[in-house]
Motif scaffolding. Structure first.
Motif, mmCIF file in Angstrom:
data_model
loop_
_atom_site.group_PDB
_atom_site.id
_atom_site.type_symbol
_atom_site.label_atom_id
_atom_site.label_comp_id
_atom_site.label_asym_id
_atom_site.label_seq_id
_atom_site.Cartn_x
_atom_site.Cartn_y
_atom_site.Cartn_z
ATOM 1 N N ARG A 1 0.828 -1.207 0.000
ATOM 2 C CA ARG A 1 0.000 0.000 0.000
ATOM 3 C C ARG A 1 0.867 1.263 0.000
ATOM 4 O O ARG A 1 0.552 2.268 0.621
ATOM 5 C CB ARG A 1 -0.966 0.016 1.195
ATOM 6 N N ASN A 2 1.964 1.186 -0.714
ATOM 7 C CA ASN A 2 2.901 2.288 -0.856
ATOM 8 C C ASN A 2 3.449 2.776 0.477
ATOM 9 O O ASN A 2 3.793 3.958 0.633
ATOM 10 C CB ASN A 2 2.271 3.443 -1.651
ATOM 11 N N ALA A 3 3.552 1.855 1.431
ATOM 12 C CA ALA A 3 4.258 2.166 2.670
ATOM 13 C C ALA A 3 5.738 2.358 2.342
ATOM 14 O O ALA A 3 6.288 1.699 1.461
ATOM 15 C CB ALA A 3 4.079 1.044 3.683
ATOM 16 N N ILE A 4 6.378 3.263 3.063
ATOM 17 C CA ILE A 4 7.730 3.706 2.708
ATOM 18 C C ILE A 4 8.770 3.055 3.607
ATOM 19 O O ILE A 4 8.692 3.141 4.835
ATOM 20 C CB ILE A 4 7.812 5.237 2.802
ATOM 21 N N ASN A 5 9.746 2.407 2.975
ATOM 22 C CA ASN A 5 10.893 1.878 3.700
ATOM 23 C C ASN A 5 12.086 2.814 3.463
ATOM 24 O O ASN A 5 11.969 3.863 2.815
ATOM 25 C CB ASN A 5 11.209 0.446 3.262
ATOM 26 N N SER A 6 13.258 2.451 3.987
ATOM 27 C CA SER A 6 14.416 3.346 3.882
ATOM 28 C C SER A 6 14.812 3.628 2.443
ATOM 29 O O SER A 6 15.140 4.763 2.078
ATOM 30 C CB SER A 6 15.605 2.765 4.645
ATOM 31 N N ALA A 7 14.789 2.598 1.599
ATOM 32 C CA ALA A 7 15.197 2.793 0.205
ATOM 33 C C ALA A 7 14.245 3.738 -0.517
ATOM 34 O O ALA A 7 14.677 4.631 -1.259
ATOM 35 C CB ALA A 7 15.256 1.448 -0.515
ATOM 36 N N THR A 8 12.947 3.564 -0.299
ATOM 37 C CA THR A 8 11.958 4.430 -0.943
ATOM 38 C C THR A 8 12.070 5.848 -0.418
ATOM 39 O O THR A 8 11.953 6.818 -1.177
ATOM 40 C CB THR A 8 10.542 3.883 -0.724
ATOM 41 N N ALA A 9 12.293 5.996 0.888
ATOM 42 C CA ALA A 9 12.472 7.326 1.467
ATOM 43 C C ALA A 9 13.656 8.045 0.822
ATOM 44 O O ALA A 9 13.575 9.238 0.500
ATOM 45 C CB ALA A 9 12.677 7.218 2.977
ATOM 46 N N GLN A 10 14.744 7.314 0.604
ATOM 47 C CA GLN A 10 15.927 7.931 -0.026
ATOM 48 C C GLN A 10 15.620 8.346 -1.456
ATOM 49 O O GLN A 10 16.022 9.431 -1.901
ATOM 50 C CB GLN A 10 17.104 6.955 0.000
ATOM 51 N N HIS A 11 14.882 7.502 -2.182
ATOM 52 C CA HIS A 11 14.524 7.847 -3.551
ATOM 53 C C HIS A 11 13.627 9.081 -3.590
ATOM 54 O O HIS A 11 13.828 9.980 -4.422
ATOM 55 C CB HIS A 11 13.826 6.666 -4.224
ATOM 56 N N LEU A 12 12.632 9.151 -2.704
ATOM 57 C CA LEU A 12 11.763 10.330 -2.663
ATOM 58 C C LEU A 12 12.571 11.590 -2.392
ATOM 59 O O LEU A 12 12.387 12.628 -3.036
ATOM 60 C CB LEU A 12 10.695 10.162 -1.581
ATOM 61 N N HIS A 13 13.454 11.498 -1.416
ATOM 62 C CA HIS A 13 14.310 12.630 -1.082
ATOM 63 C C HIS A 13 15.105 13.074 -2.307
ATOM 64 O O HIS A 13 15.112 14.257 -2.683
ATOM 65 C CB HIS A 13 15.254 12.245 0.062
ATOM 66 N N ASP A 14 15.765 12.137 -2.970
ATOM 67 C CA ASP A 14 16.637 12.475 -4.092
ATOM 68 C C ASP A 14 15.847 13.039 -5.274
ATOM 69 O O ASP A 14 16.292 13.994 -5.934
ATOM 70 C CB ASP A 14 17.417 11.230 -4.537
ATOM 71 N N GLU A 15 14.680 12.449 -5.560
ATOM 72 C CA GLU A 15 13.899 12.898 -6.704
ATOM 73 C C GLU A 15 13.322 14.291 -6.483
ATOM 74 O O GLU A 15 13.248 15.107 -7.412
ATOM 75 C CB GLU A 15 12.801 11.887 -7.006
#
Length: 250
Positions: free
Chosen positions: A23-37
Motif C-alpha cells: 500500500r505504498n508504505a515507505i521503507n528506507s530505500a523508498t524514502a531515499q529515492h523520494l528525497h533524491d527525486e
C-alpha cells in the motif's frame, strides 16, 4: 521504489511511490529515492510543479512497520523536513493514512478521489507522528480538528477531509492524478517569478507578527515588481482588459 514521469506535461514532474504490495508504505530505500527525486526536481530549472502520487489503491500508508525507514534530518519518510522552493501537489487515491497524512500535509495542495481515506492510524500501534504532522496539520485544519485526528486515530473520508480544508479538491475516483496534473500545468503556466515569491511569502510569514509579516510580503512584492518579466504580465493584463471591453461594448 519510486518512479518519475516528465513526458507531456510542460513544467510538471510526476513522482510516483511504487510499492503497491505494501500500500505504498515507505521503507528506507523508498524514502531515499523520494528525497533524491524531490531535490532533483527543486534544482531543475525546467521543472516548476511536482505531482506526488501513489496508485489507485493507496497514496501512502506511511512508514513500512516491517522495514522502518531510518531517522534522517530530512524526515524519516524522505522529504518531510525539506523546504522546497517550488509547489508540490499530492494526488491521492485510496489510503492516505499514518505517515501518508504527514507526507500529504507536506505538499502544498491535495487532490483526492472521492473514496480516499485518511487518518492518523498509527495511533493504534503506538507509533508517533514524526514527519511534521503535529506541526503542519493544525496549520491546515485548525488545532481542534488536528487534535481530533491525532488523538483518536479515527478514519476520515474525503468529504470530511475537504470540509475541514485538508483536501483542496475532491474528484471522481481514478482521476486524482489527472486532476492534479491539470492543476499543476495551470500553476506552472502562471508568471513564475510572482508564483515563487507569493508562495515563499506565505510560508515565511507563518508565525510572524503582523508588522514583520507585512514587511516580508513587501520585500517579496518589490522583488517581483523589479523583475525583468514583470512588464510582460502588465502588458497581458492590458490586452485582456481591452479585449473584455470590446466584448462588453453594446
Amino acid at each position: 521504489m519510486t518512479s518519475v514521469d516528465t513526458d507531456g506535461h510542460e513544467g510538471v514532474v510526476v513522482i510516483g511511490i511504487d510499492r503497491p504490495e505494501r500500500r505504498n508504505a515507505i521503507n528506507s530505500a523508498t524514502a531515499q529515492h523520494l528525497h533524491d527525486e524531490l531535490i532533483a526536481f527543486d534544482a531543475d530549472p525546467a521543472a516548476r510543479v511536482a505531482v506526488l502520487t501513489g496508485d489507485d489503491r493507496a497514496f501512502c500508508a506511511g512508514a513500512d512497520l516491517r522495514d522502518l525507514p531510518r531517522l534522517r534530518p530530512s524526515g524519516p519518510l524522505g522529504p518531510t523536513r525539506l523546504q522546497l522552493s517550488k509547489p508540490v501537489i499530492a494526488a491521492i487515491e485510496g489510503w492516505c493514512v499514518a505517515g501518508g497524512v504527514e507526507l500529504a500535509a507536506w505538499c502544498d495542495l491535495r487532490v483526492a478521489g472521492r473514496s480516499a481515506r485518511f487518518g492518523c492510524l498509527e495511533r493504534r500501534w503506538g507509533v508517533p507522528l514524526i514527519d511534521g504532522g503535529t506541526y503542519r496539520l493544525p496549520r491546515i485544519v485548525g488545532l481542534g480538528r488536528a487534535l481530533d485526528w491525532i488523538l483518536t486515530g479515527r478514519e476520515v473520508d474525503a468529504t470530511e477531509a475537504e470540509r475541514v480544508g485538508f483536501v483542496t479538491r475532491v474528484v471522481a475516483d481514478g482521476t486524482a492524478r489527472a486532476a492534479a496534473i491539470q492543476l499543476a500545468v495551470a500553476i506552472a503556466a502562471s508568471p513564475w517569478t510572482c508564483v515563487e515569491h507569493d508562495r515563499a511569502s506565505v510560508y515565511e510569514g507563518l508565525g510572524l507578527e503582523l508588522e514583520d509579516g507585512l514587511a516580508n510580503e513587501d520585500r517579496h512584492g518589490r522583488e517581483v515588481i523589479a523583475a525583468e518579466d514583470f512588464g510582460d504580465g502588465v502588458a497581458r493584463f492590458s490586452t485582456h482588459q481591452a479585449a473584455r471591453a470590446d466584448r462588453d461594448r453594446p
